[in-house]
Design a protein around this motif. Structure first.
Motif, PDB file in Angstrom:
ATOM      1  N   THR A  43       2.339   5.344  17.338  1.00 51.91           N
ATOM      2  CA  THR A  43       2.669   6.247  16.236  1.00 51.91           C
ATOM      3  C   THR A  43       3.123   5.437  15.025  1.00 51.91           C
ATOM      4  O   THR A  43       3.964   4.541  15.145  1.00 51.91           O
ATOM      5  CB  THR A  43       3.793   7.219  16.630  1.00 51.91           C
ATOM      6  OG1 THR A  43       3.348   8.021  17.728  1.00 51.91           O
ATOM      7  CG2 THR A  43       4.167   8.133  15.466  1.00 51.91           C
TER       8      THR A  43
ATOM      9  N   ARG B 217       2.996  11.497   9.755  1.00 51.21           N
ATOM     10  CA  ARG B 217       3.021  10.873  11.082  1.00 51.21           C
ATOM     11  C   ARG B 217       1.587  10.712  11.564  1.00 51.21           C
ATOM     12  O   ARG B 217       0.851  11.700  11.691  1.00 51.21           O
ATOM     13  CB  ARG B 217       3.845  11.725  12.043  1.00 51.21           C
ATOM     14  CG  ARG B 217       3.985  11.135  13.427  1.00 51.21           C
ATOM     15  CD  ARG B 217       5.083  11.853  14.215  1.00 51.21           C
ATOM     16  NE  ARG B 217       4.858  13.284  14.303  1.00 51.21           N
ATOM     17  CZ  ARG B 217       5.767  14.149  14.759  1.00 51.21           C
ATOM     18  NH1 ARG B 217       6.953  13.704  15.155  1.00 51.21           N
ATOM     19  NH2 ARG B 217       5.484  15.441  14.823  1.00 51.21           N
TER      20      ARG B 217
ATOM     21  N   THR C 136      -1.185   8.878  14.392  1.00 52.06           N
ATOM     22  CA  THR C 136      -1.323   8.270  15.723  1.00 52.06           C
ATOM     23  C   THR C 136      -2.692   7.610  15.862  1.00 52.06           C
ATOM     24  O   THR C 136      -3.684   8.028  15.241  1.00 52.06           O
ATOM     25  CB  THR C 136      -1.153   9.315  16.835  1.00 52.06           C
ATOM     26  OG1 THR C 136      -2.135  10.351  16.672  1.00 52.06           O
ATOM     27  CG2 THR C 136       0.231   9.922  16.809  1.00 52.06           C
TER      28      THR C 136
END
Length: 440
Positions: free
Chosen positions: A365, A435, A437
């Motif tokens: 992440t 965010r 990933t």
């Protein structure tokens, strides 16, 4: 002239000098104030007079568009270059009279005296007297007919904020910039939050940040010497939370100095590698960690080229930016930054983000954030990154990630705070965070 008058004079002289340093020499407000306090008119001033000079200067910068417009109405022709500090003495005087509501006789008298003490402005002290006296009589009537929110916002920022958030929200942002912001504090141990809040007389925000009004000298507050807390705007404390539970995990903090987020991660139990290209800034970070009794590994390196031969599961990238989200704390920013600065920084952010991606392990992440209100440094940056990096996707931010503050979660699933959010509690700095990933 007695000692009290001399002290008032130093505050006015200092304010004019700081305005000159910011608006003419293009120096940051905080740096200009520190220099003036160290070796200028404020060198021997009392703390209250230094504080008054700072208040005058900050107000003049926050209201600069309105002040300059009013000056154009009160002065028949442009001041000559040989007028020296006259223009900034007038700006400071108008800030006192129209916005700080200082007694007219004191504001006029002291600024005329400041002009008389300046090598060049002394030839224009009669003008200073006439303009400021006229402002005491006519200023409020003039203000009533002005769109001050528009005048006080540089064109490029007004256009950017109106396009991104709508004109009503742009005006709400500007209104929050007019006031001194509160002091926000992050506590080292969550279990001590309420005890510290009581000792400080602080309000506890929904996110857990402690907020103080009129805090005074930070070093004198209870708990500072004990390392119980550090100063960090409530919005700045949110991006690190998007990494989730970091207890016992290794986190790479890129562009880490001055270290608020590093402290936050370390206090949460993470093993942090804090990287910054500036040794002096990392020195400051290490000093802060030492006071707090926290540890992190520090690395001096360029985050666009850092090649440690390993990857991390968790990375925080707080990228350098135009800082337009912090204008309420740094009123020089709207006057010192430009679209060219924004675009140059956006190019750097793209390089930083692309390189950070190479340091992220599969399944890891990455949180990207900036303290900018500009879409070019926020959502557009992330959209361009995702288009160029198909192995990455957004992990949407949920309301539960941000203490239930739904208004700061965007439709795309990013975090976006605005100065007008939590307005009833004193507002927030402008922050953006996404965010991301990496596919496993």
């Amino acid at each position: 002239m007695n000692r009290a008058d001399e002290t008032g004079l130093a505050a006015r002289q200092g304010a004019a000098s700081i305005l000159t340093a910011v608006l003419k020499e293009r120096r940051a407000f905080d740096d200009a104030f520190i220099a003036e306090a160290a070796s200028g008119h404020l060198r021997n001033a009392e703390p209250r007079d230094r504080a008054f000079a700072r208040a005058i200067t900050a107000t003049a910068l926050r209201r600069l568009g309105t002040i300059d417009h009013i000056l154009s109405l009160l002065i028949d022709k442009e001041l000559p270059k040989r007028a020296g500090a006259t223009e900034n003495i007038l700006r400071a005087g108008l800030a006192e009279i129209l916005f700080l509501r200082v007694a007219a006789h004191a504001a006029v008298g002291m600024n005329v005296e400041a002009a008389s003490r300046d090598e060049n402005a002394r030839h224009f002290k009669a003008l200073v007297n006439a303009v400021l006296r006229r402002a005491t009589r006519e200023g409020d009537a003039i203000l009533d007919n002005l769109d001050t929110e528009r005048l006080d916002t540089p064109d490029w920022l007004w256009q950017s904020w109106s396009a991104a958030y709508g004109e009503e929200t742009a005006r709400a942002i500007v209104r929050m910039h007019y006031a001194d912001p509160p002091l926000d504090i992050s506590v080292k141990r969550a279990e001590e939050r309420m005890t510290i809040a009581e000792a400080l007389g602080a309000t506890v925000l929904p996110s857990g940040t402690l907020r103080l009004e009129d805090a005074g000298r930070i070093e004198d507050l209870p708990g500072f010497d004990d390392g119980a807390w550090w100063v960090q705007d409530a919005a700045a404390a949110l991006p690190a939370k998007l990494l989730g539970d970091v207890t016992g995990r290794e986190v790479l903090d890129l562009c880490a100095a001055p270290g608020g987020k590093t402290a936050e991660l370390a206090a949460a139990g993470a093993h942090v590698t804090a990287l910054d290209r500036s040794r002096p800034r990392l020195d400051r970070l290490e000093q802060n960690l030492s006071r707090l009794g926290l540890e992190a590994k520090t690395v001096v390196a360029d985050a666009t080229a850092y090649a440690p031969g390993r990857t991390w599961d968790l990375i925080l990238l707080d990228a350098p930016c135009s800082s337009t989200g912090t204008a309420r704390r740094h009123p020089d920013v709207p006057h010192l930054k430009s679209p060219a600065d924004r675009d140059k920084l956006a190019a750097l952010q793209a390089r930083l983000l692309a390189h950070a991606a190479t340091l992220l392990a599969p399944g890891g992440t990455l949180v990207y954030c900036t303290c900018s209100l500009e879409p070019e440094e926020g959502v557009r940056q992330v959209e361009a990154f995702l288009a160029a990096h198909p192995a990455f996707r957004r992990q949407p931010v949920g309301v539960e990630d941000v203490a239930g503050l739904g208004e700061i979660v965007t439709g795309e699933g990013d975090l976006r705070t605005l100065p007008c959010h939590l307005a009833a509690l004193g507002g927030l700095d402008g922050f953006y965070a996404a965010r991301l990933t990496r596919a496993s």
